[in-house]
Design a protein around this motif. Structure first.
Motif, mmCIF file in Angstrom:
data_model
loop_
_atom_site.group_PDB
_atom_site.id
_atom_site.type_symbol
_atom_site.label_atom_id
_atom_site.label_comp_id
_atom_site.label_asym_id
_atom_site.label_seq_id
_atom_site.Cartn_x
_atom_site.Cartn_y
_atom_site.Cartn_z
ATOM 1 N N SER A 168 2.964 10.323 -9.814
ATOM 2 C CA SER A 168 2.381 10.011 -11.130
ATOM 3 C C SER A 168 3.309 9.140 -11.960
ATOM 4 O O SER A 168 3.612 9.418 -13.117
ATOM 5 C CB SER A 168 2.054 11.306 -11.894
ATOM 6 O OG SER A 168 1.164 12.110 -11.165
ATOM 7 N N ASN B 104 2.399 1.811 -3.419
ATOM 8 C CA ASN B 104 1.383 2.298 -4.357
ATOM 9 C C ASN B 104 1.094 3.778 -4.136
ATOM 10 O O ASN B 104 0.916 4.543 -5.092
ATOM 11 C CB ASN B 104 0.093 1.485 -4.206
ATOM 12 C CG ASN B 104 0.196 0.103 -4.829
ATOM 13 O OD1 ASN B 104 1.030 -0.124 -5.700
ATOM 14 N ND2 ASN B 104 -0.638 -0.818 -4.382
ATOM 15 N N ASN B 105 1.055 4.194 -2.866
ATOM 16 C CA ASN B 105 0.821 5.601 -2.563
ATOM 17 C C ASN B 105 1.966 6.473 -3.085
ATOM 18 O O ASN B 105 1.748 7.600 -3.556
ATOM 19 C CB ASN B 105 0.656 5.802 -1.058
ATOM 20 C CG ASN B 105 -0.675 5.270 -0.555
ATOM 21 O OD1 ASN B 105 -1.637 5.131 -1.313
ATOM 22 N ND2 ASN B 105 -0.732 4.965 0.734
ATOM 23 N N MET B 106 3.182 5.957 -2.995
ATOM 24 C CA MET B 106 4.327 6.696 -3.519
ATOM 25 C C MET B 106 4.182 6.912 -5.022
ATOM 26 O O MET B 106 4.400 8.016 -5.544
ATOM 27 C CB MET B 106 5.621 5.928 -3.251
ATOM 28 C CG MET B 106 6.046 5.864 -1.821
ATOM 29 S SD MET B 106 7.608 4.931 -1.689
ATOM 30 C CE MET B 106 7.670 4.684 0.092
ATOM 31 N N TRP C 158 7.425 6.788 9.537
ATOM 32 C CA TRP C 158 8.038 7.350 8.339
ATOM 33 C C TRP C 158 9.446 6.821 8.099
ATOM 34 O O TRP C 158 9.980 6.961 6.998
ATOM 35 C CB TRP C 158 8.056 8.870 8.425
ATOM 36 C CG TRP C 158 6.690 9.469 8.391
ATOM 37 C CD1 TRP C 158 5.987 9.993 9.444
ATOM 38 C CD2 TRP C 158 5.833 9.589 7.246
ATOM 39 N NE1 TRP C 158 4.761 10.430 9.032
ATOM 40 C CE2 TRP C 158 4.640 10.202 7.684
ATOM 41 C CE3 TRP C 158 5.969 9.247 5.899
ATOM 42 C CZ2 TRP C 158 3.579 10.463 6.810
ATOM 43 C CZ3 TRP C 158 4.911 9.504 5.034
ATOM 44 C CH2 TRP C 158 3.739 10.106 5.494
ATOM 45 N N LEU D 233 1.520 6.896 -6.850
ATOM 46 C CA LEU D 233 0.445 7.832 -7.144
ATOM 47 C C LEU D 233 0.889 9.270 -6.889
ATOM 48 O O LEU D 233 0.538 10.189 -7.647
ATOM 49 C CB LEU D 233 -0.780 7.503 -6.276
ATOM 50 C CG LEU D 233 -1.551 6.229 -6.640
ATOM 51 C CD1 LEU D 233 -2.607 5.947 -5.585
ATOM 52 C CD2 LEU D 233 -2.187 6.356 -8.019
ATOM 53 N N ALA D 234 1.685 9.460 -5.844
ATOM 54 C CA ALA D 234 2.115 10.809 -5.471
ATOM 55 C C ALA D 234 2.989 11.454 -6.529
ATOM 56 O O ALA D 234 3.002 12.676 -6.671
ATOM 57 C CB ALA D 234 2.854 10.765 -4.134
ATOM 58 N N GLU E 202 4.221 1.832 -11.833
ATOM 59 C CA GLU E 202 5.110 0.849 -11.212
ATOM 60 C C GLU E 202 5.814 -0.003 -12.273
ATOM 61 O O GLU E 202 5.198 -0.485 -13.214
ATOM 62 C CB GLU E 202 4.296 -0.072 -10.293
ATOM 63 C CG GLU E 202 5.093 -1.179 -9.630
ATOM 64 C CD GLU E 202 4.214 -2.074 -8.785
ATOM 65 O OE1 GLU E 202 4.758 -2.935 -8.084
ATOM 66 O OE2 GLU E 202 2.988 -1.913 -8.841
ATOM 67 N N LYS F 178 5.658 14.644 -0.446
ATOM 68 C CA LYS F 178 4.413 14.455 -1.194
ATOM 69 C C LYS F 178 3.385 13.677 -0.376
ATOM 70 O O LYS F 178 2.175 13.893 -0.489
ATOM 71 C CB LYS F 178 4.700 13.712 -2.501
ATOM 72 C CG LYS F 178 5.322 14.570 -3.593
ATOM 73 C CD LYS F 178 4.296 15.513 -4.169
ATOM 74 C CE LYS F 178 4.856 16.293 -5.347
ATOM 75 N NZ LYS F 178 3.838 17.219 -5.904
ATOM 76 N N LEU F 179 3.875 12.747 0.449
ATOM 77 C CA LEU F 179 2.977 11.911 1.245
ATOM 78 C C LEU F 179 2.544 12.589 2.540
ATOM 79 O O LEU F 179 1.728 12.038 3.275
ATOM 80 C CB LEU F 179 3.654 10.576 1.556
ATOM 81 C CG LEU F 179 3.935 9.666 0.355
ATOM 82 C CD1 LEU F 179 4.684 8.415 0.793
ATOM 83 C CD2 LEU F 179 2.640 9.286 -0.357
ATOM 84 N N ASP G 275 0.825 -1.206 0.000
ATOM 85 C CA ASP G 275 0.000 0.000 0.000
ATOM 86 C C ASP G 275 0.858 1.255 0.000
ATOM 87 O O ASP G 275 0.556 2.237 -0.690
ATOM 88 C CB ASP G 275 -0.929 0.003 1.220
ATOM 89 C CG ASP G 275 -2.034 -1.035 1.111
ATOM 90 O OD1 ASP G 275 -2.269 -1.532 -0.014
ATOM 91 O OD2 ASP G 275 -2.641 -1.358 2.148
ATOM 92 N N ILE G 276 1.930 1.242 0.788
ATOM 93 C CA ILE G 276 2.804 2.402 0.870
ATOM 94 C C ILE G 276 3.467 2.676 -0.474
ATOM 95 O O ILE G 276 3.534 3.819 -0.942
ATOM 96 C CB ILE G 276 3.865 2.202 1.966
ATOM 97 C CG1 ILE G 276 3.196 2.273 3.334
ATOM 98 C CG2 ILE G 276 4.979 3.234 1.865
ATOM 99 C CD1 ILE G 276 4.102 1.914 4.477
#
Length: 315
Positions: free
Chosen positions: A57, A50-52, A102, A54-55, A60, A144-145, A47-48
């Protein structure tokens, strides 16, 4: 074999430091086992990551794998596929040691940075510029996160090696790089990608190098490019009047072919760790030898037994 038949990337080689701590290949001291029994990490790798993505753009282009017991996290290529391999216990202990979720996220972001900037297909191994670039990427992504600057540098402040080496920068330089990446976001909220990205990372077409390569053109006296000035390079020679093919591996399981020319040393580093494996033909199949950075070796023909054997070249 991992791309790192070589080299590094990431956080990767172990050496003993004070308080019996070890240091990963990316210059991180291994944190002690959890010191806070009431600390609960919210770390979830997939999940982490994937969030990166997305942040920033970015699509993967790597797989992830948990491998507990390695006390590390690293970016690599295995069988021509890109991977981030991590030890969940290592990351959980890091979160507990720094008292922030973090810390582990910053380590994973660092490894993503190695893929983002295409470090894992380089033949030069871990270098301070590459690690600094991945560190700045980590700071950028954490900003960004939503991490604060202190949260973004927590891991590096707690467990980075104070002194620089031929392959990794020291703590101050790494903290400064993370800070620079974090500040880039805060100074330009509209930007969705790190500055100065490399050309689009190529997909795995089968041409990704997965064996050690000769070093880049040497700059005399430069330990990053001149093997004569850096004793950690391995010089492998063979007693033969023709080119011979041997098998080399980063992990002892996945081997790739490497050619050694007659009368010429094959000079290289394993990418991730400070050691790797050599496999030679033997009468009953193959015999495997461990090769260490900082050592030179010669492959000799044993005429009595009719097999190749390996000997360490003394200083």
């Amino acid at each position: 074999m991992r791309t790192k038949l070589l080299l590094l990337f990431c956080l990767l080689c172990s050496s003993v430091v004070s308080h019996a701590q070890k240091v990963t290949g990316c210059g991180f001291k291994v944190p002690p086992r959890s010191l806070r029994s009431n600390f609960s990490s919210v770390y979830e790798a997939k999940d982490i990551l994937n969030n990166m993505l997305l942040a920033i753009s970015w699509k993967e282009n790597f797989n992830i794998r948990e491998q507990n017991g390695i006390q590390n996290a690293y970016a690599t290529i295995i069988n021509r596929a890109r991977w981030i391999v991590y030890d969940n216990d290592f990351l959980e202990n890091l979160d507990s040691y720094t008292a922030t979720k973090w810390a582990s996220i910053s380590v994973l972001a660092h490894e993503v940075g190695h893929h983002y900037y295409n470090h894992v297909v380089s033949s030069s191994g871990s270098t301070p510029p590459k690690e600094i670039e991945a560190d700045a990427f980590s700071g950028y992504v954490l900003a960004k996160l939503g991490a604060t600057l202190q949260e973004s540098i927590a891991a590096m402040q707690a467990i980075a090696s104070d002194k620089a080496s031929s392959s990794h920068p020291g703590k101050n330089d790494r903290v400064n790089a993370i800070t620079r990446g974090w500040n880039e976001v805060k100074g330009n909220q509209g930007n969705t990608t790190p500055s100065n990205p490399r050309p689009t990372i190529p997909e795995n077409t089968g041409n990704v190098p997965t064996i050690p390569s000769p070093p880049p053109a040497p700059v005399p006296g430069n330990t990053q490019t001149d093997p004569n000035a850096d004793p950690s390079w391995i010089w492998l020679t063979i007693q033969s009047n023709k080119t011979e093919t041997v098998l080399l591996s980063d992990d002892g399981r996945n081997f790739q072919q490497a050619e050694i020319k007659a009368g010429q040393p094959f000079v290289f580093k394993f990418e991730i760790y400070n050691y790797g494996w050599l496999r030679l033909k033997y009468f009953n199949g193959y015999r495997t030898y461990k090769l260490m950075h900082g050592k030179d070796y010669s492959i000799l023909w044993n005429r009595r037994r009719g097999n190749w054997t390996l000997v360490e070249v003394g200083e």
